[in-house]
Design a protein around this motif. Sequence first.
Motif, mmCIF file in Angstrom:
data_model
loop_
_atom_site.group_PDB
_atom_site.id
_atom_site.type_symbol
_atom_site.label_atom_id
_atom_site.label_comp_id
_atom_site.label_asym_id
_atom_site.label_seq_id
_atom_site.Cartn_x
_atom_site.Cartn_y
_atom_site.Cartn_z
ATOM 1 N N ARG A 82 0.829 -1.129 -0.084
ATOM 2 C CA ARG A 82 -0.117 0.082 -0.038
ATOM 3 C C ARG A 82 0.863 1.157 0.053
ATOM 4 O O ARG A 82 0.322 2.321 -0.531
ATOM 5 N N ALA A 83 2.066 1.192 0.763
ATOM 6 C CA ALA A 83 2.825 2.419 0.838
ATOM 7 C C ALA A 83 3.520 2.922 -0.608
ATOM 8 O O ALA A 83 3.296 4.070 -1.151
ATOM 9 N N ARG A 84 3.872 1.848 -1.305
ATOM 10 C CA ARG A 84 4.372 2.132 -2.676
ATOM 11 C C ARG A 84 3.107 2.362 -3.624
ATOM 12 O O ARG A 84 3.270 3.572 -4.457
ATOM 13 N N LEU A 85 2.048 1.620 -3.675
ATOM 14 C CA LEU A 85 1.053 1.862 -4.394
ATOM 15 C C LEU A 85 0.337 3.194 -4.272
ATOM 16 O O LEU A 85 0.088 4.072 -5.438
ATOM 17 N N LEU A 86 -0.156 3.542 -3.136
ATOM 18 C CA LEU A 86 -0.490 5.108 -3.282
ATOM 19 C C LEU A 86 0.357 6.092 -2.940
ATOM 20 O O LEU A 86 0.199 7.012 -3.747
ATOM 21 N N GLY A 87 1.571 6.019 -2.195
ATOM 22 C CA GLY A 87 2.554 7.072 -2.078
ATOM 23 C C GLY A 87 3.398 7.057 -3.576
ATOM 24 O O GLY A 87 3.194 8.261 -4.032
ATOM 25 N N MET A 88 4.177 6.183 -4.079
ATOM 26 C CA MET A 88 4.842 6.275 -5.103
ATOM 27 C C MET A 88 3.921 6.509 -6.325
ATOM 28 O O MET A 88 4.139 7.399 -7.332
ATOM 29 N N GLY A 89 3.107 5.715 -6.542
ATOM 30 C CA GLY A 89 1.876 5.978 -7.597
ATOM 31 C C GLY A 89 1.123 7.106 -7.537
ATOM 32 O O GLY A 89 1.269 7.798 -8.680
ATOM 33 N N GLY A 90 0.796 7.454 -6.474
ATOM 34 C CA GLY A 90 0.149 8.908 -6.439
ATOM 35 C C GLY A 90 0.980 10.238 -6.929
ATOM 36 O O GLY A 90 0.752 10.964 -7.609
ATOM 37 N N LEU A 91 2.364 10.071 -6.272
ATOM 38 C CA LEU A 91 3.175 11.064 -6.537
ATOM 39 C C LEU A 91 3.485 11.054 -7.931
ATOM 40 O O LEU A 91 3.717 12.166 -8.816
ATOM 41 N N GLN A 92 3.806 9.953 -8.406
ATOM 42 C CA GLN A 92 4.225 9.952 -9.942
ATOM 43 C C GLN A 92 3.218 10.624 -10.919
ATOM 44 O O GLN A 92 3.582 11.360 -11.680
ATOM 45 N N VAL A 93 1.959 10.076 -10.539
ATOM 46 C CA VAL A 93 0.727 10.595 -11.599
ATOM 47 C C VAL A 93 0.704 12.424 -11.281
ATOM 48 O O VAL A 93 0.619 12.932 -12.439
ATOM 49 N N ALA A 94 0.528 12.730 -10.206
ATOM 50 C CA ALA A 94 0.486 13.947 -9.941
ATOM 51 C C ALA A 94 1.540 14.779 -10.309
ATOM 52 O O ALA A 94 1.345 15.942 -10.961
ATOM 53 N N LEU A 95 3.063 14.608 -10.117
ATOM 54 C CA LEU A 95 3.856 15.105 -10.403
ATOM 55 C C LEU A 95 4.268 15.359 -11.872
ATOM 56 O O LEU A 95 4.563 16.267 -12.592
ATOM 57 N N SER A 96 4.128 14.210 -12.720
ATOM 58 C CA SER A 96 4.315 13.829 -13.881
ATOM 59 C C SER A 96 3.385 14.836 -14.776
ATOM 60 O O SER A 96 3.659 15.869 -15.860
ATOM 61 N N ALA A 97 2.042 14.921 -14.505
ATOM 62 C CA ALA A 97 0.803 15.678 -15.024
ATOM 63 C C ALA A 97 1.257 17.107 -14.991
ATOM 64 O O ALA A 97 1.094 17.866 -15.691
ATOM 65 N N LEU A 98 1.590 17.716 -13.734
ATOM 66 C CA LEU A 98 1.952 19.113 -13.489
ATOM 67 C C LEU A 98 3.011 19.317 -14.152
ATOM 68 O O LEU A 98 3.072 20.682 -14.960
ATOM 69 N N LEU A 99 4.124 18.620 -14.450
ATOM 70 C CA LEU A 99 5.285 19.159 -14.993
ATOM 71 C C LEU A 99 5.113 19.023 -16.536
ATOM 72 O O LEU A 99 5.511 20.053 -17.079
ATOM 73 N N ILE A 100 4.398 18.040 -17.036
ATOM 74 C CA ILE A 100 4.215 17.964 -18.632
ATOM 75 C C ILE A 100 3.064 19.026 -19.013
ATOM 76 O O ILE A 100 3.464 19.846 -19.828
ATOM 77 N N VAL A 150 3.048 1.277 -9.154
ATOM 78 C CA VAL A 150 2.766 2.567 -10.065
ATOM 79 C C VAL A 150 1.923 2.337 -11.278
ATOM 80 O O VAL A 150 1.001 2.808 -11.353
ATOM 81 N N LEU A 151 2.312 1.287 -11.797
ATOM 82 C CA LEU A 151 1.194 0.846 -12.928
ATOM 83 C C LEU A 151 -0.237 0.585 -12.533
ATOM 84 O O LEU A 151 -1.137 0.758 -13.107
ATOM 85 N N LEU A 152 -0.200 -0.078 -11.371
ATOM 86 C CA LEU A 152 -1.409 -0.708 -10.786
ATOM 87 C C LEU A 152 -2.412 0.588 -10.334
ATOM 88 O O LEU A 152 -3.356 0.892 -10.436
ATOM 89 N N PHE A 153 -1.428 1.519 -9.616
ATOM 90 C CA PHE A 153 -2.082 2.947 -9.364
ATOM 91 C C PHE A 153 -2.648 3.915 -10.480
ATOM 92 O O PHE A 153 -3.618 4.314 -10.598
ATOM 93 N N GLN A 154 -1.898 3.679 -11.587
ATOM 94 C CA GLN A 154 -2.344 4.103 -12.842
ATOM 95 C C GLN A 154 -3.728 3.692 -13.211
ATOM 96 O O GLN A 154 -4.477 4.471 -13.852
ATOM 97 N N ASP A 155 -3.662 2.222 -13.227
ATOM 98 C CA ASP A 155 -5.057 1.801 -13.442
ATOM 99 C C ASP A 155 -6.222 2.124 -12.980
ATOM 100 O O ASP A 155 -7.192 2.416 -13.242
ATOM 101 N N ILE A 156 -5.879 2.293 -11.563
ATOM 102 C CA ILE A 156 -6.905 2.939 -10.570
ATOM 103 C C ILE A 156 -7.204 4.332 -11.084
ATOM 104 O O ILE A 156 -8.341 4.785 -10.923
ATOM 105 N N ALA A 157 -6.145 5.035 -11.381
ATOM 106 C CA ALA A 157 -6.341 6.603 -11.603
ATOM 107 C C ALA A 157 -7.299 6.859 -12.884
ATOM 108 O O ALA A 157 -7.736 7.976 -13.319
#
Length: 638
Positions: A82-100, A150-157
């Motif tokens: 859960r830590a990697r799923l929510l923390g790493m996955g959530g930050l990856q989607v949010a930060l990548s979206a903002l930077l792009i 991260v990929l699993l979080f992206q599917d959820i996102a």
Amino acid sequence: MDGMLFQLFVYLCAAVVAVPIAKRLGLGSVLGYLIAGIIIGPALGLVGDETSEIRHFAELGVVMMLFLIGLELDPSTLWQMRARLLGMGGLQVALSALLIAAAALILGADWRLALAVGLIFSLSSTAIVMQTLSEKGLAGTQGGRSSFSVLLFQDIALVPLLAVLPLLASPELMLINADALAHAPTAANAVAQVEEMSLVAGLPGWAHGLVVLGAIAAILFGGYFLSRPLLRFVAESRLREIFTATVLLLVVGIALLMTLVDLSPALGTFIAGVILANSEFRHELESDIEPFKGILLGLFFITVGAGIDVEILFGDFATVLGLTLGVILLKGCVLFGLARLFRLKTPDRWLFTLGLAQAGEFGFVLLNFSMANSVIATEDAKLLSLVVALSMLLTPALFVIYDKLIQPHRSRMEPAEADEIDEQGPVIIAGIGRFGQIVNRLLIASGVRTVVLDHEAAQIETQHRFGIKSFFGDATRPDLLHAAGIEDAQLLIVAIDDRDRAVQLVEYVKRRYPSVKVLARAFDMNHLYLLRKAGADVALREVFDASLRLGAEALKELGMHPFKVEKMARAFRRHDEAGLDQLYELWDEHPDVSRNRAIMARAREHRETLAQLMETDRLQLHDRTERGWTPPPTGAQE
């Protein structure tokens, strides 16, 4: 019919020719499929507009892959992620979206378009990444497990993205996109068909949410209470093809249900796989789905290559290439920063970064969805679709860079920290060298779950290449033993190469966890006695069995009857084990046993009785344990 057979022939020919060549060149099967698609599409023009429709069908391969991944996990393992799923996955989607999105704003895009593009390109390709990690044996590494989270979080996102994107619609684009859809009846009909089949179209937010929760609840309830009786009923028919059809029905049915409520089909089948992970039908499910998954994933990769629009690509090649490299670079910066934040080891940082830097297959879906909802103009959507495809095409090349530049130096990089142990099992194996790996293979083949620890990074990497999950770390550390579940384990198998550490480990475990049975590998007689004294329940010399077996084979080669050889070998084993027990009483822990006069005297006596004992044993009549060996001599008694 002729047209369909011709298309099938073309796709199969492309795969059969290109993929083995790519594998032979060390490029991997994914790049082979992509190249095959480019050859039959843009290069030779053997396939045309039907590519996008075939791609939608081939996405079932991604769905099946997530189902198989779910079967490898159980709910407890998923909870530990859960830590990697929510923390790493959530930050990856949010930060990548903002930077792009920020980069798009700098290039002059409207804020709505910039944010939509950022959200779409924040997702990565589950199909390419997981297939490549599995193929290269890297799925069990720290970088591989983080990538999966991260990929699993992206599917959820994907679910909230489908809800957010229509809110970014541009009034100026509504008339333009309406006119484009009017001149593209296929697309218009597809959108209308999706709306007709949707169970949530036009519903208010609260009702939409209830339907989604109901669909997930139906999967959970069906997986726990209905799937096993159904599979058991079908299995009793003893018709393998019907069982396979039932498995396909489950996967396709769940995917359809998820589609009807605007959820990711892959997410639904992943949940179903996790539920069935502890089912008695798990191995049958895997074996039945695996061939379909492989074929459909290959077909999907081919359609990605075949779908590249050459006219747009070469019409403005610099722009397309620049946007593609820009997306990879921006996402790579985010990924590398997260890898450092979550303390991934250096090789795993690069694996995590290079593996997830591309855009994903859901980008095609979201771009079409955005175009239909007046978020992105038709021409922009075509250009961005090409960027998605090209970034996916470059991903295998990024993995090649990792293989050539990072992987060879993995064990020589900065001192590695112990892996995060996210699995537990009834058996813990300390040491996965030449001895421990054979023990581990036998246990796994017998259906026993093991947790493997080894302090040699090279050994762990070798096991990962063979697809065997193991963890880097010193098994003598109490915290790692605790993480591996020593409190609930039934057995600890000690196969580490350091004699002293092996004895210390046995002594510690028997003192702190006396209920755990300890089986240990000994190097010689003195080490065997040290392990016995430390409390090992079973201690075996590593070369004894092989030496005895080789000696027996030598006797057979010299012409001795196999039955006689077997009896002599058994007699030798019994005599040797009895001698070990007798000599243990005289042992004084001195590393040089030859200085112990009492032991040496007893050993000489023991050796002198060996020949006489074996001859006596040879002349004895057969017993029951030997009857299955060879027909007993005439007149043999019970």
